[in-house]
Design a protein around this motif. Structure first.
Motif, PDB file in Angstrom:
ATOM      1  N   GLU A 230      30.890  58.240  39.081  1.00 52.86           N
ATOM      2  CA  GLU A 230      31.696  59.168  38.292  1.00 52.86           C
ATOM      3  C   GLU A 230      33.186  58.874  38.357  1.00 52.86           C
ATOM      4  O   GLU A 230      33.959  59.477  37.612  1.00 52.86           O
ATOM      5  CB  GLU A 230      31.441  60.600  38.754  1.00 52.86           C
ATOM      6  CG  GLU A 230      31.838  60.867  40.199  1.00 52.86           C
ATOM      7  CD  GLU A 230      31.528  62.291  40.625  1.00 52.86           C
ATOM      8  OE1 GLU A 230      30.881  63.006  39.830  1.00 52.86           O
ATOM      9  OE2 GLU A 230      31.932  62.686  41.733  1.00 52.86           O
ATOM     10  N   GLY A 252      27.707  60.083  35.470  1.00 49.29           N
ATOM     11  CA  GLY A 252      28.908  60.914  35.377  1.00 49.29           C
ATOM     12  C   GLY A 252      30.164  60.121  35.092  1.00 49.29           C
ATOM     13  O   GLY A 252      31.273  60.613  35.295  1.00 49.29           O
ATOM     14  N   SER A 254      33.080  58.000  32.861  1.00 47.27           N
ATOM     15  CA  SER A 254      33.873  58.353  31.693  1.00 47.27           C
ATOM     16  C   SER A 254      33.967  57.176  30.733  1.00 47.27           C
ATOM     17  O   SER A 254      33.744  56.029  31.117  1.00 47.27           O
ATOM     18  CB  SER A 254      35.284  58.785  32.116  1.00 47.27           C
ATOM     19  OG  SER A 254      35.240  59.884  32.992  1.00 47.27           O
TER      20      SER A 254
END
Length: 431
Positions: A230, A252, A254
């Motif tokens: 993440e 998770g 981006s």
């Protein structure tokens, strides 16, 4: 003494569902932090900023920009990606001195502030000397914005950069307006062992990471090696599969999309809609200004138009989320910025609603996305400090900086043997 500032009478677009939007609202700031958002606030001891005929909203967050290239703004409007790589990395970059990095980064960061970008991740890949890195950090510190120095040291090589990363981390411990991230070199450049080592180092130092990817397979390889997490933002990703997008969602991670650059340079269609379908909230970024404009208004408009043309999806508020709360989360700063929320730092912008290009503002979110531009940015606050007032950056000697930037550009161009009159077209086959 407590410093209080009251923004009064504006149209509040909070980007926080718990706060909502206010057709007429006030925002109270104490010592740089938002403490109250309401239809009316009494604060007789506060400095008052009249926000009537203004939209009050969180400042934009750009999580991927190479500001060292600002000196060659517009030169690459017609370039493909191979031409850009030859021009910026192989032709002009070898001639950059620390002063060139400094002035390009400073002007680039000030431009972003001027257009309402209160938080910017500066993806540094000049990769020459420690002095060049220090110049970039100094420039970010001299610009009054919230900035993340994303160090891509040794980009394009497999050499160990651990000592360099630790050195810069010592200078940027993470408690100021300028913090640090690590720009990963992908497995195609360095091998999976190097990626694993750099991710381990980033975790040890508490750094988020960012990685440029394009082709399918990279995400799968990282997933199979247990290296998806993440704390990594993947940039572009136009060529990855839907299954790989679902891998990012499961981890998770981006995703940062630069739609103007991707479409113009031949990367393929932005993955905005596919990312959403896979469960990834995309974010938006400018990337580089030799090729495109440096404001997120135009970036939002491109992403919006392209996806609507493909499938009719997206609403204007989605684009605002991509460039505020979602982007702040990708930088690990969602507890501090990205929305007009009590308890968060006052990173705010005031946009003119009486300008003829947007008047009358019937739907604030729709107007910002469909017709917004930097000329609307009247006031910018970072951590409660006014850094732009009445359309003018505060305490910045722009004439002197313009002179330095032009001198820097002309010196680099002369050393590289290229013209600066718009006639140069790099040819990768000529190398």
């Amino acid at each position: 003494m407590t410093k209080k500032t009251l923004l009064t009478g504006g149209t509040v677009v909070s980007m926080d569902p718990a706060v909502g939007d206010l057709a007429r609202g006030d925002v109270l700031i104490e010592d740089g932090v938002i403490v109250e958002v309401a239809a009316h606030i009494d604060a007789p001891d506060a400095e008052v900023i009249d926000a009537s005929d203004r939209i009050v909203m969180p400042g934009f967050v750009d999580n991927h920009r190479h500001s060292w290239q600002t000196s060659f703004r517009g030169a690459g409007a017609d370039w493909t990606f191979p031409e850009w790589a030859l021009a910026m990395h192989r032709t002009v970059k070898p001639h950059y001195r620390p002063e060139d990095v400094y002035v390009g980064t400073l002007l680039g960061r000030l431009e972003a502030l001027h257009s309402g970008v209160t938080t910017m991740l500066d993806w540094y890949h000049v990769a020459q000397t420690h002095a060049h890195e220090d110049a970039a950090v100094a420039a970010l510190r001299d610009a009054p914005g919230r900035s993340i120095f994303c160090l891509g040291a040794g980009w394009g090589t497999a050499d160990s950069v651990d000592a360099d990363i630790r050195r810069v981390r010592t200078e940027l411990p993470g408690d100021g307006l300028v913090t640090m991230a690590l720009g990963l070199r992908g497995p195609d450049d360095t091998g999976m062992d190097t990626v694993a080592r750099e991710l381990k180092l980033a975790a040890e130092l508490g750094l988020r990471t960012s990685l440029h990817i394009e082709a399918a397979g990279t995400v799968t390889d990282l997933h199979e090696h247990g290296l998806l997490g993440e704390t990594t933002t993947f940039v572009h990703a136009n060529g990855i599969s839907d299954e790989e997008l679902r891998m990012l969602a499961g981890a998770g991670a981006s995703l940062s999309i630069s739609p103007d650059v991707e479409l113009k340079m031949g990367f393929g269609s932005p993955v905005t809609g596919r990312a959403l379908a896979a469960g990834v909230r995309p974010t938006l970024s400018v990337d580089d200004v030799p090729s495109v404009g440096g404001d997120l208004f135009s970036t939002m408009r491109t992403a919006f138009a392209v996806q609507r043309g493909l499938d009719g999806g997206l609403r204007s508020r989605d684009l605002l989320e991509f460039t505020t709360v979602d982007a702040a989360r990708s930088c690990g700063l969602d507890s501090r910025t990205g929305s007009v929320t009590p308890g968060k730092d006052a990173d705010l912008i005031l946009l003119r609603t009486d300008d003829l290009t947007v008047f009358p503002v019937t739907d604030p979110a729709g107007t910002i996305v469909s017709a917004g531009h930097p000329g609307l940015v009247d006031t910018v606050l970072v951590a409660g400090q006014v850094v732009k007032r009445d359309g003018v950056l505060v305490g910045v000697d722009l004439p002197a900086l313009r002179t330095r930037l032009l001198a820097s550009r002309d010196r680099i161009a002369a050393a590289a043997g290229i013209p600066v009159d718009g006639t140069w077209r790099p040819r990768p086959e000529q190398k």
